[in-house]
Design a protein around this motif. Structure first.
Motif, mmCIF file in Angstrom:
data_model
loop_
_atom_site.group_PDB
_atom_site.id
_atom_site.type_symbol
_atom_site.label_atom_id
_atom_site.label_comp_id
_atom_site.label_asym_id
_atom_site.label_seq_id
_atom_site.Cartn_x
_atom_site.Cartn_y
_atom_site.Cartn_z
ATOM 1 N N PHE A 270 0.924 -1.263 -0.109
ATOM 2 C CA PHE A 270 -0.027 -0.352 -0.212
ATOM 3 C C PHE A 270 0.734 1.239 -0.223
ATOM 4 C CE2 PHE A 270 -3.540 -2.899 1.746
ATOM 5 C CZ PHE A 270 -3.793 -3.301 0.454
ATOM 6 N N SER A 271 2.018 1.557 0.741
ATOM 7 C CA SER A 271 3.057 2.505 0.605
ATOM 8 C C SER A 271 3.670 2.972 -0.743
ATOM 9 C CB SER A 271 4.043 2.335 1.418
ATOM 10 O OG SER A 271 4.967 0.910 0.893
ATOM 11 N N LEU A 274 0.528 3.986 -3.049
ATOM 12 C CA LEU A 274 0.505 5.606 -2.434
ATOM 13 C C LEU A 274 1.314 6.406 -3.185
ATOM 14 C CD1 LEU A 274 -0.611 5.351 0.880
ATOM 15 C CD2 LEU A 274 -2.736 5.688 -0.724
ATOM 16 N N LYS A 275 2.299 5.750 -3.773
ATOM 17 C CA LYS A 275 3.103 6.529 -4.102
ATOM 18 C C LYS A 275 2.966 6.819 -5.641
ATOM 19 C CE LYS A 275 7.397 5.835 -1.185
ATOM 20 N NZ LYS A 275 8.217 5.105 -1.408
ATOM 21 N N LYS A 277 0.313 6.416 -6.485
ATOM 22 C CA LYS A 277 -1.105 7.316 -6.554
ATOM 23 C C LYS A 277 -0.470 8.865 -6.624
ATOM 24 C CE LYS A 277 -5.184 8.817 -4.119
ATOM 25 N NZ LYS A 277 -5.898 8.172 -2.955
ATOM 26 N N ASP A 278 0.294 8.777 -5.692
ATOM 27 C CA ASP A 278 0.679 10.921 -5.941
ATOM 28 C C ASP A 278 1.450 11.601 -6.760
ATOM 29 O OD1 ASP A 278 -0.043 11.023 -2.928
ATOM 30 O OD2 ASP A 278 1.605 10.672 -1.648
ATOM 31 N N ALA A 302 -5.989 1.827 3.355
ATOM 32 C CA ALA A 302 -5.869 1.514 2.400
ATOM 33 C C ALA A 302 -6.809 1.764 1.327
ATOM 34 C CB ALA A 302 -4.855 0.286 2.472
ATOM 35 N N GLN A 305 -7.759 4.833 0.945
ATOM 36 C CA GLN A 305 -6.855 5.993 0.561
ATOM 37 C C GLN A 305 -6.768 5.454 -1.591
ATOM 38 O OE1 GLN A 305 -4.095 4.779 3.251
ATOM 39 N NE2 GLN A 305 -3.868 7.373 3.871
ATOM 40 N N LEU A 306 -7.485 4.583 -1.696
ATOM 41 C CA LEU A 306 -7.184 3.998 -2.958
ATOM 42 C C LEU A 306 -8.771 4.251 -3.468
ATOM 43 C CD1 LEU A 306 -3.990 1.632 -2.350
ATOM 44 C CD2 LEU A 306 -3.735 4.103 -3.151
#
Length: 426
Positions: A270-271, A274-275, A277-278, A302, A305-306
């Motif tokens: 998930f980290s 998220l990168k 996505k950013d 997650a 956030q996703l």
């Protein structure tokens, strides 16, 4: 005659779920005269502690028994002590995982008893089979240091005693032809270059252990390895080139088909996502796999956030639906801190997914270097490239077959099974 009353093979599984269930079910399908005794896949620690007592009562005495097959969750030493009539059987102990290197948060949390029970079970067994060379070597090489936890009068040479009867027996996968059974839409050109994935047996050294009535069927063949191909190379199928523009527009579909537990390291998954996505990269996400009592909090975080990227979230009860989802995905990821074989990864590759795995554990035994990453940064970089060029994953053809680089292993174009002559198979 009642076949159950004249069973040659006992299949005993103390944790009947996941890959343990898959193996027992496959063996049942291919053994004419057998009987099966199982416990549900719940409360693993209690199964490991007390299953022998349950099976002592559940298994009826039968003079026809010749072979006992069980996984290492069962304390085989206890069962044989509780049921002396089973001691003369040819006992095959199968390791899906081993407790000497199974990850725990802190070494102080490792319960000595579980690893100790597995060592005792090995000493009682006639054949000790591991689902990978990594599993076997990590277990055998850890015995000496593990036994040093005993305050005094420590036994020596146990690893050598067990090694003499140890063999790598890759987990057998019986997979359907997904190109026919699943509507793959624009993915119909993708396929895995092998027939039904089958990973089988090396028991030639142990033929003398088995009674005349029972055979372990094997054929020695050259074990396959993943074939490396240039993902930028041209496809042999011109239809792929015609769809190239569409493939570059449609977002990359990422699937993570693992248990929702800490040892599968969902935090890294998930980290990394998220990168992506950013950085404004588009992708679709399916998070599959079984859930148990304690689901790590990172999953609910997650999902929020996703949310805009999620294609599917949660365990799929239907095998057909599971395979359909895998067939619609482009990339399958493992972030595992522990993996002794990796059934889910091979299932996904069979369905056409491009694999990304840690350069550790069992994965180098199965996948060439191009599918491996050594750091979180490498994983992120590989995914970033595939998000920008999803057609690379869609055009790539992966050929996978497990092999052991330094261990004598026998594989066969078939499914693992034990054949009883008196069952009429031969």
């Amino acid at each position: 005659m009642n076949l159950h009353s004249y069973s040659l093979v006992l299949l005993v599984e103390a944790f009947y779920g996941g890959s343990h269930k898959q193996l027992i079910d496959l063996l049942k399908e291919n053994i004419d005269i057998c009987c099966t005794f199982t416990l549900p896949a719940k409360k693993w620690h209690w199964r490991a502690r007390t299953a022998a007592l349950h099976f002592m009562e559940a298994i009826p005495p039968r003079p026809s028994y010749r072979v006992l097959f069980c996984s290492s969750v069962l304390n085989l030493c206890e069962l044989v002590a509780l049921r002396p009539d089973l001691s003369h059987l040819k006992k095959i102990l199968y390791f899906h995982e081993n407790q000497l290197v199974y990850p725990v948060r802190k070494d102080q949390e490792r319960d000595f008893q579980y690893g100790y029970n597995q060592i005792l079970s090995c000493l009682v067994a006639d054949v000790v089979a591991f689902n990978s060379a990594f599993n076997m070597e990590s277990f055998l090489s850890s015995i000496s240091s593990f036994m040093k936890k005993i305050p005094d009068h420590r036994p020596k040479g146990l690893d050598q005693l067990i090694r003499k009867k140890s063999v790598v027996l890759y987990f057998p996968l019986q997979l359907p032809d997904v190109s026919r059974s699943v509507d793959r839409q624009s993915n119909t050109d993708r396929y895995i270059q092998t027939d039904t994935v089958c990973l089988l047996v090396g028991l030639t050294r142990f033929k003398d252990l088995f009674p005349v009535e029972t055979l372990i069927l094997f054929n020695q063949t050259e074990p396959y390895r993943c074939e490396e191909q240039d993902p930028h190379g041209s496809s042999p199928d011109p239809r792929v080139d015609l769809r190239l523009a569409e493939d570059q527009v449609r977002p990359l579909h990422i699937v993570w088909p693992h248990r929702w537990e800490h040892d599968k390291n969902p935090e890294l998954l998930f980290s990394t996502l998220l990168k992506l996505k950013d950085r404004g990269l588009d992708f679709r996400l399916s998070v599959l796999g079984e859930t148990f009592t304690d689901v790590p909090a990172v999953f609910s975080e997650a999902r929020q956030q996703l949310d805009s990227h999620i294609e599917h979230w949660g365990f799929l009860e239907s095998k057909d639906q599971y395979l359909r989802t895998l067939s619609q995905a482009d990339v399958v990821i493992s972030t595992a801190k522990h993996e002794f074989f990796g059934v889910a990864m091979l299932e996904a590759v069979h369905c056409g997914c491009y694999p990304l795995c840690p350069n550790a554990l069992v994965y180098p035994e199965i996948f060439p270097a191009q599918y491996l990453y050594s750091t979180p940064e490498q994983l992120c970089k590989k995914l970033q490239g595939l998000c920008r060029r999803p057609d690379i994953a869609r055009r790539h053809v992966v050929k996978v077959m497990a092999r052991s680089p330094n261990t004598p292993v026998y594989s066969s174009e078939g499914v693992l099974f034990i054949v009883c002559r008196r069952g009429g198979c031969l």
